[in-house]
Design an enzyme around this catalytic site. Structure first.
Site, PDB file in Angstrom:
ATOM      1  N   CYS A  24       0.990  -1.376   0.175  1.00  0.00           N
ATOM      2  CA  CYS A  24      -0.026   0.105   0.030  1.00  0.00           C
ATOM      3  C   CYS A  24       0.839   1.176  -0.147  1.00  0.00           C
ATOM      4  O   CYS A  24       1.231   1.572   1.006  1.00  0.00           O
ATOM      5  CB  CYS A  24      -0.689  -0.117   1.325  1.00  0.00           C
ATOM      6  SG  CYS A  24      -1.624   1.466   1.648  1.00  0.00           S
TER       7      CYS A  24
ATOM      8  N   CYS B 284       0.123   3.951   2.506  1.00  0.00           N
ATOM      9  CA  CYS B 284       0.497   3.315   3.907  1.00  0.00           C
ATOM     10  C   CYS B 284       2.096   3.554   4.169  1.00  0.00           C
ATOM     11  O   CYS B 284       2.476   4.186   5.326  1.00  0.00           O
ATOM     12  CB  CYS B 284       0.415   1.971   3.941  1.00  0.00           C
ATOM     13  SG  CYS B 284      -1.323   1.525   3.924  1.00  0.00           S
TER      14      CYS B 284
END
Ligand code: ZN
Length: 143
Positions: free
Chosen positions: A68, A71
């Protein structure tokens, strides 16, 4: 002097620390490591439960995964907040690919998601990455 339960980020043992000693770099009675490192603790399903249910200090969790991009971009912001705000809050990261039971139990549908826990109960949630200023403002309501 009231004592608080704090959970070691290294061995996940529950320690009792006098409230006025929290800032004195207390060490874990079991593994002797410092119980506040200024870095988020990496938690799996088992250690997440130990922290969320055993800590008298609210635990703020960054739900994330390695694939991600947002993230990874948010990680330094979260780490900087840990360095600033421990021991008022415990900072932890939960990888949703590894801690699948925890991600399912709390119905984490998108990442990054921030959630904060006190006495094992979720008391706040924020989906999506935040700027450093937004993160500090969001966290301020919990300590
Ligand atoms: Zn320990």
């Amino acid at each position: 002097m009231p004592a608080l339960h704090v959970v070691c980020p290294n061995c996940h043992a529950r320690n009792r620390v006098p409230a006025d000693r929290l800032k004195d770099k207390p060490r874990c009675g079991v593994c002797k490591q410092t119980v506040f490192t200024g870095h988020p603790a990496e938690l799996d399903d088992t250690s997440f439960a130990a922290h969320a249910e055993g800590s008298d200090i609210p635990v703020v969790v960054d739900f994330w995964a390695g694939w991600c991009g947002p993230c990874r971009a948010f990680a330094p912001t979260f780490s900087a907040a840990a360095a600033q705000l421990e021991p008022k809050l415990r900072f932890a990261k939960v990888n949703v690919d590894e801690a699948q039971q925890t991600a399912a139990r709390f119905n984490i549908r998108s990442i990054p998601t921030l959630a904060i826990f006190r006495d094992g109960k979720e008391i706040g949630r924020q989906a999506g990455a935040l700027s450093p200023q937004q993160l500090m403002a969001w966290l301020a309501q919990f300590y």
